[in-house]
Structure formats: C-alpha cells, structure tokens
Design a protein around this motif. Structure first.
Motif, mmCIF file in Angstrom:
data_model
loop_
_atom_site.group_PDB
_atom_site.id
_atom_site.type_symbol
_atom_site.label_atom_id
_atom_site.label_comp_id
_atom_site.label_asym_id
_atom_site.label_seq_id
_atom_site.Cartn_x
_atom_site.Cartn_y
_atom_site.Cartn_z
ATOM 1 N N ILE A 100 0.529 -0.894 0.148
ATOM 2 C CA ILE A 100 0.070 -0.126 -0.183
ATOM 3 C C ILE A 100 0.589 1.231 -0.094
ATOM 4 O O ILE A 100 0.696 2.404 -0.346
ATOM 5 C CB ILE A 100 -1.000 -0.398 1.434
ATOM 6 N N ASP A 101 1.952 0.986 1.173
ATOM 7 C CA ASP A 101 3.481 1.963 0.639
ATOM 8 C C ASP A 101 3.773 2.370 -1.026
ATOM 9 O O ASP A 101 3.897 3.679 -0.699
ATOM 10 C CB ASP A 101 3.855 2.056 1.665
ATOM 11 N N VAL A 102 3.744 1.331 -1.094
ATOM 12 C CA VAL A 102 4.686 1.074 -2.319
ATOM 13 C C VAL A 102 3.441 1.979 -3.690
ATOM 14 O O VAL A 102 4.024 2.740 -4.187
ATOM 15 C CB VAL A 102 4.982 0.347 -2.932
ATOM 16 N N ALA A 103 2.374 2.296 -3.693
ATOM 17 C CA ALA A 103 0.930 2.412 -4.612
ATOM 18 C C ALA A 103 1.057 4.009 -3.803
ATOM 19 O O ALA A 103 0.941 4.140 -4.975
ATOM 20 C CB ALA A 103 -0.100 1.682 -4.421
ATOM 21 N N ALA A 104 1.237 4.415 -2.368
ATOM 22 C CA ALA A 104 0.638 6.082 -2.718
ATOM 23 C C ALA A 104 2.494 6.572 -2.976
ATOM 24 O O ALA A 104 2.027 7.319 -3.766
ATOM 25 C CB ALA A 104 0.386 5.830 -0.618
ATOM 26 N N LYS A 105 3.272 5.676 -3.353
ATOM 27 C CA LYS A 105 4.774 6.627 -3.272
ATOM 28 C C LYS A 105 4.999 6.674 -5.163
ATOM 29 O O LYS A 105 5.065 7.659 -5.563
ATOM 30 C CB LYS A 105 5.693 5.886 -2.706
ATOM 31 N N THR A 106 4.560 5.166 -5.588
ATOM 32 C CA THR A 106 5.295 5.560 -6.981
ATOM 33 C C THR A 106 3.270 5.664 -7.951
ATOM 34 O O THR A 106 4.000 6.215 -9.876
ATOM 35 C CB THR A 106 5.287 3.842 -7.262
ATOM 36 N N ALA A 107 2.192 5.962 -7.524
ATOM 37 C CA ALA A 107 1.313 6.039 -8.440
ATOM 38 C C ALA A 107 0.243 7.319 -7.547
ATOM 39 O O ALA A 107 0.433 8.008 -8.340
ATOM 40 C CB ALA A 107 0.000 5.318 -8.051
ATOM 41 N N LEU A 108 1.205 7.036 -6.904
ATOM 42 C CA LEU A 108 -0.058 9.499 -6.393
ATOM 43 C C LEU A 108 1.013 10.175 -5.654
ATOM 44 O O LEU A 108 0.692 11.666 -5.800
ATOM 45 C CB LEU A 108 -0.928 8.988 -4.884
ATOM 46 N N ARG A 109 2.484 9.808 -6.121
ATOM 47 C CA ARG A 109 3.632 10.092 -5.629
ATOM 48 C C ARG A 109 3.802 11.023 -4.536
ATOM 49 O O ARG A 109 4.283 12.355 -4.446
ATOM 50 C CB ARG A 109 3.944 11.644 -6.845
ATOM 51 N N HIS A 110 3.102 10.367 -3.973
ATOM 52 C CA HIS A 110 3.574 10.760 -2.146
ATOM 53 C C HIS A 110 4.595 10.736 -1.697
ATOM 54 O O HIS A 110 5.342 9.674 -2.249
ATOM 55 C CB HIS A 110 2.421 10.145 -1.243
ATOM 56 N N PRO A 111 5.260 11.539 -0.930
ATOM 57 C CA PRO A 111 6.760 11.587 -0.433
ATOM 58 C C PRO A 111 7.112 10.179 0.754
ATOM 59 O O PRO A 111 8.017 9.370 0.212
ATOM 60 C CB PRO A 111 7.031 12.648 0.317
ATOM 61 N N MET A 112 5.751 9.800 1.374
ATOM 62 C CA MET A 112 5.532 8.632 2.182
ATOM 63 C C MET A 112 4.237 7.841 1.954
ATOM 64 O O MET A 112 2.815 8.578 1.772
ATOM 65 C CB MET A 112 5.604 8.776 3.927
ATOM 66 N N GLY A 113 4.242 7.100 2.215
ATOM 67 C CA GLY A 113 3.119 5.652 2.107
ATOM 68 C C GLY A 113 2.770 6.138 4.218
ATOM 69 O O GLY A 113 2.858 6.555 4.456
ATOM 70 N N PRO A 114 1.554 6.105 3.514
ATOM 71 C CA PRO A 114 0.499 5.760 4.879
ATOM 72 C C PRO A 114 1.159 5.578 6.373
ATOM 73 O O PRO A 114 0.934 6.216 7.535
ATOM 74 C CB PRO A 114 -1.057 5.970 4.877
ATOM 75 N N PHE A 115 1.706 3.981 5.408
ATOM 76 C CA PHE A 115 2.279 3.836 7.204
ATOM 77 C C PHE A 115 3.357 4.149 7.455
ATOM 78 O O PHE A 115 3.442 3.808 8.616
ATOM 79 C CB PHE A 115 1.569 2.020 6.509
ATOM 80 N N GLU A 116 4.438 4.356 6.520
ATOM 81 C CA GLU A 116 4.986 4.497 7.204
ATOM 82 C C GLU A 116 5.015 5.948 7.875
ATOM 83 O O GLU A 116 6.145 6.719 8.971
ATOM 84 C CB GLU A 116 6.496 5.258 5.653
ATOM 85 N N LEU A 117 4.639 6.985 7.464
ATOM 86 C CA LEU A 117 3.751 8.494 7.799
ATOM 87 C C LEU A 117 3.306 8.648 9.523
ATOM 88 O O LEU A 117 4.015 8.933 10.427
ATOM 89 C CB LEU A 117 2.538 9.154 6.961
ATOM 90 N N MET A 118 2.328 6.958 9.237
ATOM 91 C CA MET A 118 2.266 6.774 10.957
ATOM 92 C C MET A 118 3.281 6.563 11.374
ATOM 93 O O MET A 118 3.581 6.615 12.861
ATOM 94 C CB MET A 118 1.107 5.506 11.188
ATOM 95 N N ASP A 119 4.238 5.766 11.412
ATOM 96 C CA ASP A 119 5.519 5.325 11.841
ATOM 97 C C ASP A 119 6.388 6.609 12.455
ATOM 98 O O ASP A 119 6.984 6.623 13.928
ATOM 99 C CB ASP A 119 6.298 4.071 11.831
ATOM 100 N N LEU A 120 6.207 7.107 11.655
ATOM 101 C CA LEU A 120 6.980 8.521 11.284
ATOM 102 C C LEU A 120 6.545 9.636 13.019
ATOM 103 O O LEU A 120 6.807 10.369 13.478
ATOM 104 C CB LEU A 120 7.211 9.470 10.059
ATOM 105 N N VAL A 121 5.274 10.082 12.784
ATOM 106 C CA VAL A 121 4.329 10.783 13.066
ATOM 107 C C VAL A 121 4.133 10.054 14.830
ATOM 108 O O VAL A 121 4.586 11.313 15.948
ATOM 109 C CB VAL A 121 3.165 11.273 13.367
#
Length: 291
Positions: A221-242
C-alpha cells in the motif's frame, strides 16, 4: 513585519516537545523574542540540544546564515516559569499534550496571566479552540494556529476561528504565520482535523481498511501511494514517523468531541498502541527500525 504584527514583540510557546520547540525556533528565527516553557527542565534541555544541533547543521549545509542562527539563539529563552514568560507576552501558542481537561486548565491560567491584549492560540490539530475558549474571559482572542511537523521545514499553517473569534484575531494570527515565512490556510469555521489532516485521515482510513481486510500488505500500500500518487511517504510509513501513539490519541480525541464511532482508531492501530509499538520512536511500528 506588517501593521498587524508590529505590536507583537514577545511570543511564548507552551510545551517543549518536537512541535512546540520547533515552533519556538521558527518564531525566534523570524525576529521575535521567544520563550519556550515546559514543566520539565530535562525536556527543555533536550529541546535546546536538538534545536541547536538542527540549526547548526542548517548553517553547515548553507540553508541558513550563521548570523541569523546566532541572533535567533540569543532571542530564545527556555524556562519552567510559565507566569514569568506569559506575563510579558503578546502572543501565546500552546503546544502541550492533547488532553482537553489539561488544555482547559492551562487556558484558564493563561487568561489570568497574559496581558489583556495577548492572543491565545492552540496548535492542536484535533481539539477545536471553542473547547478551550470558554475557559477564558477573552474568547474573541482564542483560535487554533496549527503548524505541521517538522515546523522548521513545513510551510503550511492552518488558522481556525471558532464562532466567537474576532476577525482581528484571525488576521493577526495569519499575519504572524506569514511573518514566520509560512503559507496560511484560513478556515471559515472550525471542524475537528481541519483541512490537511482530514484529507490525510481519509487516505489513512482507506489504507487501514485495505490492510485489515487482507487486500494488500502495508508495504505494498505504501509503494502504491509513493509510485502511483507521488506521495513522499506511504500512509503506514507516515504513521510510524508521526508516532502510532499520536495517531491513536488524535483519533480518541476526535471521538470524544464527535461521539461518532467512525472517529475511533482502527483495530490494528489500537493493537500497536496497546503493545507500545509507536513506530520510529520505539524501534517498532508497522515497520521494524531495530538497526
């Protein structure tokens, strides 16, 4: 400095966590006398060390001038003396724990201490200012002023009034944020989560649903967010960061305000929270950071 901010000389930020300390540094870099206040002396020492290290690194990399950083350091004061700092402040930004009871007690105290003209803002992204404004005798001077993490880097600041916030307060808070070098988003009325976090929560909610239903792994899911939507981080990576704890507590705070079961944290987030797996800060969340 504009006419709206010309009367603001001294700013106090309450709470020396990551957000509060960086907001204070932003204010000092913008030329304001700034006090960072916390009840914990050790927290203040850690905040100072982290801030100095960060801005010194910015100088080394050419992102800031040595003169500007040294001047900002001279304008910064770290203190456990709430009354001493707030009593001479023109603008107060609260960035303490996301606990409504504590915030209400704090705002009542700030109202008692602060000069009559001072604006009292909360950095909370989920507790709307109407929940604390009526604990003061100056509700027209209370609003949300929401910075994004890391505040030294992120450009956006959301300024959110409640029904009794004066237009002068909104314009002054917005002008102050602009003097910090930020891009201001002004809401017409308050709603939990404001704009950016509501957009983010919609993506996070769908990502968690896809994961919990077994549709795809967190990694994919993170890969899809980053490579298809051009998000700098996927939603799960972002939760871990926050921080999983922050994500959990924000959802619980929204539930307390709305009573809507849809506001409750996802079961997978609740499980990580109860296990103490908060993400990067603990070395384990959706991902492992053991190394």
């Amino acid at each position: 400095m504009t006419d709206l901010t010309s009367s603001i000389k001294n700013i106090t930020v309450i709470g020396a966590g990551t957000m509060g300390s960086q907001i204070a540094m932003v204010a000092a870099l913008a030329g304001y006398g700034t006090s960072l206040v916390d009840i914990n002396e050790r927290q203040l020492e850690q905040a100072k060390d982290q801030l100095w290290s960060r801005v010194d690194r910015d100088v080394e990399k050419g992102r800031r001038s040595a003169e500007a950083v040294e001047a900002a350091k001279a304008r910064m004061h770290f203190s456990t003396d709430l009354e001493g700092a707030v009593s001479v402040s023109d603008f107060v930004i609260e960035a303490a724990i996301e606990d409504l009871k504590i915030k209400r007690e704090l705002f009542a105290n700030l109202d008692r201490i602060a000069p009559e003209h001072a604006i009292l803002a909360t950095n909370s992204s989920n507790i709307v200012s109407s929940k604390v404004a009526d604990a003061t005798n100056r509700p027209e001077k209370v609003c949300n002023m929401h910075f994004f993490n890391p505040a030294l880097v992120m450009e956006c600041v959301e300024v959110v009034p409640h029904e009794r916030t004066s237009q002068a307060t909104v314009e002054t808070a917005a002008a102050l944020a602009e003097s910090f070098g930020k891009k201001v988003v002004k809401l017409n009325k308050e709603i939990p989560g404001f704009i950016a976090n509501r957009l983010l929560n919609a993506i996070r909610r769908e990502a968690l649903s896809l994961h919990e239903e077994g549709i795809a792994s967190a990694e994919d899911i993170d890969v899809a967010a980053k490579t298809a939507l051009r998000h700098p981080m996927g939603p799960f990576e972002l939760m871990d960061l926050v921080g999983i704890d922050v994500v959990y507590l924000i959802r619980m705070a929204e539930y307390e305000q709305t009573g809507n079961p849809e506001s409750l944290p996802a079961q997978s987030v609740k499980r990580l929270y109860e296990q103490g797996d908060f993400g990067r800060k603990t070395g384990q969340g959706w991902y492992s950071y053991a190394n």
